[in-house]
Design a protein around this motif. Sequence first.
Motif, short mmCIF file in Angstrom:
data_model
loop_
_atom_site.label_atom_id
_atom_site.label_comp_id
_atom_site.label_asym_id
_atom_site.label_seq_id
_atom_site.Cartn_x
_atom_site.Cartn_y
_atom_site.Cartn_z
N TRP A 46 0.83 -1.21 0.00
CA TRP A 46 0.00 0.00 0.00
C TRP A 46 0.85 1.26 0.00
O TRP A 46 0.49 2.26 -0.61
CB TRP A 46 -0.96 -0.03 1.19
N VAL A 47 2.00 1.23 0.67
CA VAL A 47 2.92 2.36 0.65
C VAL A 47 3.44 2.60 -0.77
O VAL A 47 3.49 3.75 -1.25
CB VAL A 47 4.11 2.12 1.61
N ARG A 48 3.81 1.53 -1.45
CA ARG A 48 4.29 1.68 -2.84
C ARG A 48 3.19 2.25 -3.73
O ARG A 48 3.44 3.14 -4.54
CB ARG A 48 4.76 0.33 -3.38
N GLN A 49 1.97 1.74 -3.57
CA GLN A 49 0.86 2.26 -4.38
C GLN A 49 0.61 3.74 -4.11
O GLN A 49 0.36 4.52 -5.03
CB GLN A 49 -0.41 1.45 -4.10
N ALA A 50 0.69 4.14 -2.83
CA ALA A 50 0.48 5.54 -2.49
C ALA A 50 1.55 6.42 -3.14
O ALA A 50 1.24 7.50 -3.67
CB ALA A 50 0.50 5.72 -0.97
N SER A 51 2.80 5.96 -3.12
CA SER A 51 3.89 6.73 -3.74
C SER A 51 3.69 6.87 -5.24
O SER A 51 3.93 7.93 -5.82
CB SER A 51 5.24 6.06 -3.45
N LEU A 52 3.24 5.79 -5.89
CA LEU A 52 3.03 5.83 -7.34
C LEU A 52 1.85 6.72 -7.70
O LEU A 52 1.90 7.47 -8.68
CB LEU A 52 2.81 4.41 -7.87
N VAL A 53 0.78 6.64 -6.90
CA VAL A 53 -0.42 7.44 -7.18
C VAL A 53 -0.13 8.93 -7.03
O VAL A 53 -0.66 9.76 -7.78
CB VAL A 53 -1.57 7.01 -6.24
N LEU A 54 0.72 9.28 -6.06
CA LEU A 54 0.99 10.70 -5.80
C LEU A 54 1.66 11.37 -6.99
O LEU A 54 1.41 12.55 -7.26
CB LEU A 54 1.87 10.82 -4.55
N GLY A 55 2.52 10.65 -7.70
CA GLY A 55 3.08 11.16 -8.94
C GLY A 55 4.17 12.22 -8.80
O GLY A 55 4.47 12.91 -9.77
N LEU A 56 4.76 12.37 -7.62
CA LEU A 56 5.84 13.33 -7.45
C LEU A 56 7.19 12.70 -7.83
O LEU A 56 7.34 11.48 -7.79
CB LEU A 56 5.90 13.80 -5.98
N PRO A 57 8.17 13.51 -8.17
CA PRO A 57 9.49 12.96 -8.53
C PRO A 57 10.19 12.35 -7.32
O PRO A 57 9.87 12.65 -6.17
CB PRO A 57 10.25 14.17 -9.06
N PHE A 58 11.17 11.52 -7.59
CA PHE A 58 11.98 10.88 -6.55
C PHE A 58 12.86 11.93 -5.88
O PHE A 58 13.45 12.77 -6.56
CB PHE A 58 12.85 9.80 -7.20
N PRO A 59 12.99 11.89 -4.51
CA PRO A 59 12.33 11.00 -3.55
C PRO A 59 11.18 11.67 -2.80
O PRO A 59 10.79 11.21 -1.73
CB PRO A 59 13.48 10.67 -2.59
N HIS A 60 10.65 12.76 -3.35
CA HIS A 60 9.66 13.55 -2.63
C HIS A 60 8.36 12.80 -2.37
O HIS A 60 7.74 12.95 -1.31
CB HIS A 60 9.36 14.83 -3.41
N GLY A 61 7.93 11.98 -3.33
CA GLY A 61 6.68 11.24 -3.15
C GLY A 61 6.74 10.32 -1.94
O GLY A 61 5.83 10.28 -1.11
N ALA A 62 7.83 9.57 -1.83
CA ALA A 62 7.99 8.66 -0.70
C ALA A 62 8.03 9.43 0.62
O ALA A 62 7.52 8.96 1.65
CB ALA A 62 9.26 7.83 -0.87
N ALA A 63 8.64 10.62 0.62
CA ALA A 63 8.74 11.42 1.84
C ALA A 63 7.37 11.91 2.30
O ALA A 63 7.07 11.94 3.50
CB ALA A 63 9.67 12.60 1.61
N TRP A 64 6.51 12.30 1.35
CA TRP A 64 5.14 12.70 1.70
C TRP A 64 4.35 11.53 2.28
O TRP A 64 3.65 11.68 3.28
CB TRP A 64 4.42 13.26 0.47
N VAL A 65 4.47 10.38 1.66
CA VAL A 65 3.77 9.20 2.17
C VAL A 65 4.25 8.87 3.58
O VAL A 65 3.45 8.58 4.48
CB VAL A 65 3.99 8.00 1.23
N LEU A 66 5.56 8.92 3.78
CA LEU A 66 6.13 8.63 5.10
C LEU A 66 5.56 9.56 6.16
O LEU A 66 5.11 9.12 7.23
CB LEU A 66 7.65 8.77 5.04
N LEU A 67 5.57 10.86 5.90
CA LEU A 67 5.08 11.83 6.89
C LEU A 67 3.61 11.61 7.22
O LEU A 67 3.23 11.58 8.40
CB LEU A 67 5.30 13.25 6.37
N LEU A 68 2.79 11.42 6.20
CA LEU A 68 1.35 11.27 6.44
C LEU A 68 1.03 9.97 7.16
O LEU A 68 0.16 9.93 8.04
CB LEU A 68 0.60 11.35 5.11
#
Length: 290
Positions: free
Chosen positions: A167-189
């Motif tokens: 689910w974390v991977r799916q959230a990062s892909l759905v967000l559509g931000l460049p690396f590594p910002h998308g993963a950082a947003w998912v992590l914080l939320l």
Amino acid sequence: MLWIPFTLLAAFMQAWRNAFQKQLSKDVGVAGVTLARFIWASPLAAVYLWALYQWQPVAMPSFSAGFAGFVVAAALAQILATALMVKLFKLRNYAIGAGLAKSEAVLAAVLGVVFFSESLTALGWLGVALGGCAVFLLSGASLRQLSLPVMLLGLGSGLAFALTSLWVRQASLVLGLPFPHGAAWVLLLVILLQTAVLLLWLSMKHRPTLTALWQRPKLTLLISACSCVGSVGWFTAMSLESVALVKTLGQVEVLFMLLISAFVFKEKLQKADHWGLALIVLAAIAVMWA
């Protein structure tokens, strides 16, 4: 190939986080030990995200209902997985208990292919299979006499961790931000939601647990810091590569756990543990080549 160093960082930090959680579990209940993983991680994750924007400014994200669903599901699944792992600490020694939960790599591979449209090469499947055999050896189980409570808790924790990762991977892909910002947003939320849920639960059901954490600030901070840095590694690696490969390579965490178990907790390891260790090394080599 950036997913490899991020995975190794995550595995190293998670081994230490589990060690500190084991120490805290002697004096604090399961929910409190689980909260220790998140309570100070939120500001650390926020600082990390801010630093990324200072380094490379990108557009602010647009959150969708699908993204929110993945974040909520991942946050709740990780709480459950952590709670089950803490219970494992009380049934077997540190290295074996945490090693059992590494069944998540096999479960993530199967669930990812069946439900999340992921694919693995033959070498990748070989690595996952070797990792699964290693987990079985490290569990101390035998075909004649299985420890049912330990196996159920281990598989339950592994399943919850596998779903969290997918689910974390799916959230990062759905967000559509460049690396590594998308993963950082998912992590914080995810961490913010987990902290809020656990704080609310404990404030209503068991306030003495919050007091117990407050009385152990250094250990609580160490757990949160290791957890946050480890999660940065996991979330970033999983935004770059399939969960099954990341989690299979992440089983090198057991290398670190065995060393901590032997030299810090003075726990004796069985011969099967060494065979399991060898298989984990082979599994790691296979997935890196895959």
